[in-house]
Motif scaffolding. Structure first.
Motif, PDB file in Angstrom:
ATOM      1  N   GLU B 112      43.377  30.076  40.468  1.00 20.52           N
ATOM      2  CA  GLU B 112      43.083  30.554  41.825  1.00 20.52           C
ATOM      3  C   GLU B 112      43.958  31.747  42.209  1.00 20.52           C
ATOM      4  OE1 GLU B 112      40.278  29.706  42.993  1.00 20.52           O
ATOM      5  OE2 GLU B 112      40.161  28.221  41.382  1.00 20.52           O
ATOM      6  N   LYS B 113      45.221  31.690  41.804  1.00 18.65           N
ATOM      7  CA  LYS B 113      46.148  32.806  42.091  1.00 18.65           C
ATOM      8  C   LYS B 113      45.646  34.081  41.393  1.00 18.65           C
ATOM      9  CE  LYS B 113      50.062  31.700  44.384  1.00 18.65           C
ATOM     10  NZ  LYS B 113      49.265  31.098  45.440  1.00 18.65           N
ATOM     11  N   LEU B 114      45.248  33.906  40.138  1.00 13.86           N
ATOM     12  CA  LEU B 114      44.772  35.055  39.365  1.00 13.86           C
ATOM     13  C   LEU B 114      43.498  35.622  39.991  1.00 13.86           C
ATOM     14  CD1 LEU B 114      45.228  36.780  36.828  1.00 13.86           C
ATOM     15  CD2 LEU B 114      43.885  35.137  35.539  1.00 13.86           C
ATOM     16  N   PHE B 115      42.638  34.740  40.466  1.00 14.71           N
ATOM     17  CA  PHE B 115      41.390  35.155  41.112  1.00 14.71           C
ATOM     18  C   PHE B 115      41.697  36.011  42.350  1.00 14.71           C
ATOM     19  CE2 PHE B 115      37.924  34.240  44.164  1.00 14.71           C
ATOM     20  CZ  PHE B 115      36.837  34.662  43.418  1.00 14.71           C
ATOM     21  N   ASP B 116      42.642  35.518  43.197  1.00 14.99           N
ATOM     22  CA  ASP B 116      43.022  36.266  44.406  1.00 14.99           C
ATOM     23  C   ASP B 116      43.665  37.595  44.037  1.00 14.99           C
ATOM     24  OD1 ASP B 116      42.060  34.275  45.983  1.00 14.99           O
ATOM     25  OD2 ASP B 116      44.000  33.300  46.330  1.00 14.99           O
ATOM     26  N   LEU B 117      44.479  37.569  42.982  1.00 15.64           N
ATOM     27  CA  LEU B 117      45.148  38.805  42.548  1.00 15.64           C
ATOM     28  C   LEU B 117      44.117  39.835  42.079  1.00 15.64           C
ATOM     29  CD1 LEU B 117      47.881  40.231  42.002  1.00 15.64           C
ATOM     30  CD2 LEU B 117      47.842  39.265  39.719  1.00 15.64           C
ATOM     31  N   VAL B 118      43.121  39.380  41.333  1.00 15.63           N
ATOM     32  CA  VAL B 118      42.066  40.286  40.848  1.00 15.63           C
ATOM     33  C   VAL B 118      41.361  40.946  42.026  1.00 15.63           C
ATOM     34  CG1 VAL B 118      39.829  40.368  39.680  1.00 15.63           C
ATOM     35  CG2 VAL B 118      41.673  39.100  38.656  1.00 15.63           C
ATOM     36  N   LEU B 119      41.017  40.133  43.027  1.00 18.31           N
ATOM     37  CA  LEU B 119      40.310  40.676  44.192  1.00 18.31           C
ATOM     38  C   LEU B 119      41.170  41.697  44.929  1.00 18.31           C
ATOM     39  CD1 LEU B 119      38.536  37.518  45.687  1.00 18.31           C
ATOM     40  CD2 LEU B 119      37.481  39.397  44.459  1.00 18.31           C
ATOM     41  N   ALA B 120      42.469  41.368  45.103  1.00 22.56           N
ATOM     42  CA  ALA B 120      43.383  42.265  45.818  1.00 22.56           C
ATOM     43  C   ALA B 120      43.561  43.577  45.059  1.00 22.56           C
ATOM     44  CB  ALA B 120      44.736  41.584  46.005  1.00 22.56           C
ATOM     45  N   VAL B 121      43.757  43.457  43.763  1.00 23.49           N
ATOM     46  CA  VAL B 121      44.006  44.637  42.927  1.00 23.49           C
ATOM     47  C   VAL B 121      42.769  45.534  42.876  1.00 23.49           C
ATOM     48  CG1 VAL B 121      44.405  45.300  40.529  1.00 23.49           C
ATOM     49  CG2 VAL B 121      45.813  43.553  41.556  1.00 23.49           C
ATOM     50  N   ASN B 122      41.605  44.893  42.832  1.00 22.28           N
ATOM     51  CA  ASN B 122      40.362  45.664  42.837  1.00 22.28           C
ATOM     52  C   ASN B 122      40.216  46.405  44.174  1.00 22.28           C
ATOM     53  OD1 ASN B 122      37.658  46.402  41.869  1.00 22.28           O
ATOM     54  ND2 ASN B 122      36.956  45.050  43.500  1.00 22.28           N
ATOM     55  N   TYR B 123      40.550  45.726  45.262  1.00 26.00           N
ATOM     56  CA  TYR B 123      40.455  46.330  46.598  1.00 26.00           C
ATOM     57  C   TYR B 123      41.432  47.507  46.728  1.00 26.00           C
ATOM     58  CZ  TYR B 123      40.594  46.755  51.672  1.00 26.00           C
ATOM     59  OH  TYR B 123      40.543  47.243  52.946  1.00 26.00           O
ATOM     60  N   LEU B 124      42.640  47.297  46.221  1.00 27.97           N
ATOM     61  CA  LEU B 124      43.672  48.346  46.335  1.00 27.97           C
ATOM     62  C   LEU B 124      43.507  49.437  45.265  1.00 27.97           C
ATOM     63  CD1 LEU B 124      46.768  46.052  47.006  1.00 27.97           C
ATOM     64  CD2 LEU B 124      45.646  47.525  48.661  1.00 27.97           C
ATOM     65  N   GLU B 125      42.562  49.234  44.393  1.00 21.63           N
ATOM     66  CA  GLU B 125      42.252  50.197  43.326  1.00 21.63           C
ATOM     67  C   GLU B 125      43.479  50.518  42.464  1.00 21.63           C
ATOM     68  OE1 GLU B 125      39.723  53.559  44.574  1.00 21.63           O
ATOM     69  OE2 GLU B 125      39.467  52.462  46.436  1.00 21.63           O
ATOM     70  N   ILE B 126      44.067  49.469  41.900  1.00 19.03           N
ATOM     71  CA  ILE B 126      45.197  49.665  40.982  1.00 19.03           C
ATOM     72  C   ILE B 126      44.647  49.432  39.578  1.00 19.03           C
ATOM     73  CG2 ILE B 126      47.558  48.961  40.388  1.00 19.03           C
ATOM     74  CD1 ILE B 126      47.808  47.876  43.243  1.00 19.03           C
ATOM     75  N   LYS B 127      44.239  50.524  38.962  1.00 14.10           N
ATOM     76  CA  LYS B 127      43.462  50.449  37.724  1.00 14.10           C
ATOM     77  C   LYS B 127      44.179  49.697  36.598  1.00 14.10           C
ATOM     78  CE  LYS B 127      40.623  53.361  34.896  1.00 14.10           C
ATOM     79  NZ  LYS B 127      40.630  54.613  34.171  1.00 14.10           N
ATOM     80  N   GLU B 128      45.442  50.056  36.357  1.00 15.87           N
ATOM     81  CA  GLU B 128      46.140  49.452  35.213  1.00 15.87           C
ATOM     82  C   GLU B 128      46.315  47.945  35.417  1.00 15.87           C
ATOM     83  OE1 GLU B 128      47.385  52.015  36.935  1.00 15.87           O
ATOM     84  OE2 GLU B 128      48.088  53.603  35.595  1.00 15.87           O
ATOM     85  N   CYS B 133      44.776  42.140  34.577  1.00 15.94           N
ATOM     86  CA  CYS B 133      44.239  40.912  35.188  1.00 15.94           C
ATOM     87  C   CYS B 133      42.940  40.502  34.509  1.00 15.94           C
ATOM     88  CB  CYS B 133      43.973  41.125  36.675  1.00 15.94           C
ATOM     89  SG  CYS B 133      45.473  41.253  37.639  1.00 15.94           S
ATOM     90  N   CYS B 134      42.066  41.474  34.256  1.00 19.94           N
ATOM     91  CA  CYS B 134      40.774  41.153  33.647  1.00 19.94           C
ATOM     92  C   CYS B 134      40.981  40.613  32.233  1.00 19.94           C
ATOM     93  CB  CYS B 134      39.874  42.386  33.624  1.00 19.94           C
ATOM     94  SG  CYS B 134      39.290  42.807  35.263  1.00 19.94           S
ATOM     95  N   LYS B 135      41.955  41.160  31.546  1.00 22.64           N
ATOM     96  CA  LYS B 135      42.239  40.664  30.195  1.00 22.64           C
ATOM     97  C   LYS B 135      42.711  39.208  30.270  1.00 22.64           C
ATOM     98  CE  LYS B 135      44.108  42.056  25.846  1.00 22.64           C
ATOM     99  NZ  LYS B 135      44.930  42.936  25.072  1.00 22.64           N
ATOM    100  N   GLN B 136      43.554  38.942  31.270  1.00 26.88           N
ATOM    101  CA  GLN B 136      44.060  37.572  31.449  1.00 26.88           C
ATOM    102  C   GLN B 136      42.909  36.615  31.776  1.00 26.88           C
ATOM    103  OE1 GLN B 136      47.463  36.806  31.425  1.00 26.88           O
ATOM    104  NE2 GLN B 136      47.828  35.212  32.907  1.00 26.88           N
ATOM    105  N   VAL B 137      41.988  37.065  32.622  1.00 26.38           N
ATOM    106  CA  VAL B 137      40.823  36.232  32.973  1.00 26.38           C
ATOM    107  C   VAL B 137      39.979  35.996  31.715  1.00 26.38           C
ATOM    108  CG1 VAL B 137      38.723  36.072  34.368  1.00 26.38           C
ATOM    109  CG2 VAL B 137      40.788  37.019  35.378  1.00 26.38           C
ATOM    110  N   ALA B 138      39.794  37.045  30.931  1.00 28.95           N
ATOM    111  CA  ALA B 138      39.000  36.923  29.701  1.00 28.95           C
ATOM    112  C   ALA B 138      39.659  35.928  28.733  1.00 28.95           C
ATOM    113  CB  ALA B 138      38.848  38.290  29.037  1.00 28.95           C
ATOM    114  N   MET B 139      40.989  35.943  28.678  1.00 26.66           N
ATOM    115  CA  MET B 139      41.716  35.058  27.759  1.00 26.66           C
ATOM    116  C   MET B 139      41.590  33.588  28.151  1.00 26.66           C
ATOM    117  SD  MET B 139      42.812  36.844  25.351  1.00 26.66           S
ATOM    118  CE  MET B 139      43.927  35.761  24.479  1.00 26.66           C
ATOM    119  N   MET B 140      41.256  33.345  29.439  1.00 28.57           N
ATOM    120  CA  MET B 140      41.125  31.962  29.910  1.00 28.57           C
ATOM    121  C   MET B 140      40.054  31.192  29.152  1.00 28.57           C
ATOM    122  SD  MET B 140      41.293  32.669  33.977  1.00 28.57           S
ATOM    123  CE  MET B 140      40.724  31.102  34.497  1.00 28.57           C
ATOM    124  N   VAL B 141      39.042  31.918  28.648  1.00 27.52           N
ATOM    125  CA  VAL B 141      37.920  31.229  27.997  1.00 27.52           C
ATOM    126  C   VAL B 141      37.921  31.423  26.485  1.00 27.52           C
ATOM    127  CG1 VAL B 141      36.475  31.287  30.057  1.00 27.52           C
ATOM    128  CG2 VAL B 141      36.328  33.157  28.425  1.00 27.52           C
TER     129      VAL B 141
END
Lengths: 173, 188
Positions: B112-128, B133-141
């Motif tokens: 859930e923390k990672l999910f919120d972080l992804v949304l925040a980072v996407n909103y703030l447009e912090i590309k790196e 974060c997306c790599k971490q989400v991908a690694m979850m599965v």
């Protein structure tokens, strides 16, 4: 974490970070997710030159050759011979192109990899079903190469987009 | 030989001189900006660290915010939880003016923390950071069966998708019928 609640740009980035074998397993989760992957990864899939069926020995290896090496997709193995060889993390069955296939997730060199099993009498149909699924998933732009060896098996199946075939001549020592 | 001496004795051969420290270009003091999240806790962040966020960087350059104005009016990000904004600010400070490493292992492991972080980072447009974060989400599965992936990412089954689609069609049909009835009533 609800994937569908993430913005599509984020979903695309997540899919982009996934390896082909993981995307393939994800696509089996639902028809909608398969559609979503296909739509979002069109460019990536179009950039695949060809998928290789490495069939010089069992288990068969399906992989994509890229600039840096090889992107592994899955293995195809015979039930009776390889049941013990591949230590299972998880066994599951899935309907793939109208046929229920036996899958196994196992570790190879500490990397998880999916294996599709077949019984000897079902080899052709299993390969056909899996191929039809891959053809639909990766799209019609992707070609397939069949690599076999004369000492192992001379049979080349009729598969869609199978554009090349190489047979290693020689004797297996 | 100092620079003044050089100027007065033109016959003397020119010697390499080092400029006195007082003559060096004065260092521009770093400017700071202020941001707050849902919890209204204000975080002081340097302009250098904020360069990571295309959104905030754009706001600063487009609005011509001065440091004083920024102090009086912190950027409000009401849609971002305080702890998540803190994580983002920390990351921006840690990677200020540095090339970003190929991997970041300090990201939250909880879903859930990672999910919120992804949304925040996407909103703030912090590309790196979004890439990490997306790599971490991908690694979850990674190495999970389709059934397990479905549970982790809460992917509906085909039957659930079909039921939801039927329901949506039914609702749309009812709404359309209601609109037609209302239009007929208006015509009378």
């Amino acid at each position: 974490m609800i994937l569908s609640k993430l913005p599509s740009v984020v979903q695309n980035e997540i899919f982009y970070k996934m390896e082909y074998s993981d995307l393939l397993l994800l696509s089996l989760a639902s028809k909608n997710i398969k559609k979503l992957i296909k739509l979002s990864q069109t460019r990536r899939f179009k950039s695949i030159g060809y998928i290789v069926y490495g069939c010089t020995s069992e288990p068969y290896l399906l992989y994509i050759r890229n600039k840096h090496g090889v992107d592994f997709i899955l293995k195809i193995a015979q039930h009776e011979e390889y049941d013990k060889y591949f230590c299972s993390i998880k066994d599951f069955q899935f309907d793939v192109s109208g046929k229920i296939l036996d899958f196994r997730l196992c570790y190879q060199n500490q990397i998880p990899c999916p294996v599709v099993f077949f019984h000897p009498q079902e080899k052709k149909t299993v390969i056909n079903s899996m191929h039809n699924y891959l053809f639909d998933f990766f799209g019609s732009t992707v070609e397939y190469h069949w690599k076999s060896a004369s000492y192992y098996e001379f049979h080349i199946p009729q598969l869609r987009n199978l554009s090349a075939c190489s047979i290693t001549l020689g004797t297996h020592l | 030989m100092s620079s003044t001496e050089q100027g007065t004795s033109s016959a003397a051969p020119a010697e390499p001189t080092t400029a006195p420290e007082s003559a060096a270009a004065p260092e521009v003091p770093e400017s700071f900006y202020y941001v707050h999240g849902k919890d209204k806790v204000v975080h002081k962040v340097s302009a250098g660290a904020l360069q990571h966020s295309a959104l905030i960087h754009g706001m600063i350059s487009n609005l011509g915010y001065t440091e004083e104005q920024a102090k009086a009016n912190p950027f409000p990000f009401e849609n971002i939880d305080g702890d998540i904004l803190q994580m983002v600010v920390d990351w921006c400070n840690q990677h200020k003016g540095k090339p970003t490493p190929p991997e970041d292992t300090n990201l939250p492991k909880q879903k859930e923390k990672l999910f919120d972080l992804v949304l925040a980072v996407n909103y703030l447009e912090i590309k790196e950071l979004l890439t990490y974060c997306c790599k971490q989400v991908a690694m979850m599965v990674k190495g999970k069966s389709p059934e397990e992936i479905r549970e982790i990412w809460m992917i509906p089954t085909d039957a659930e998708d079909e039921a939801a689609e039927k329901e949506a069609k039914k609702r749309a049909g009812k709404e359309a019928a209601g609109e037609t009835a209302a239009a007929a009533g208006d015509a009378k």
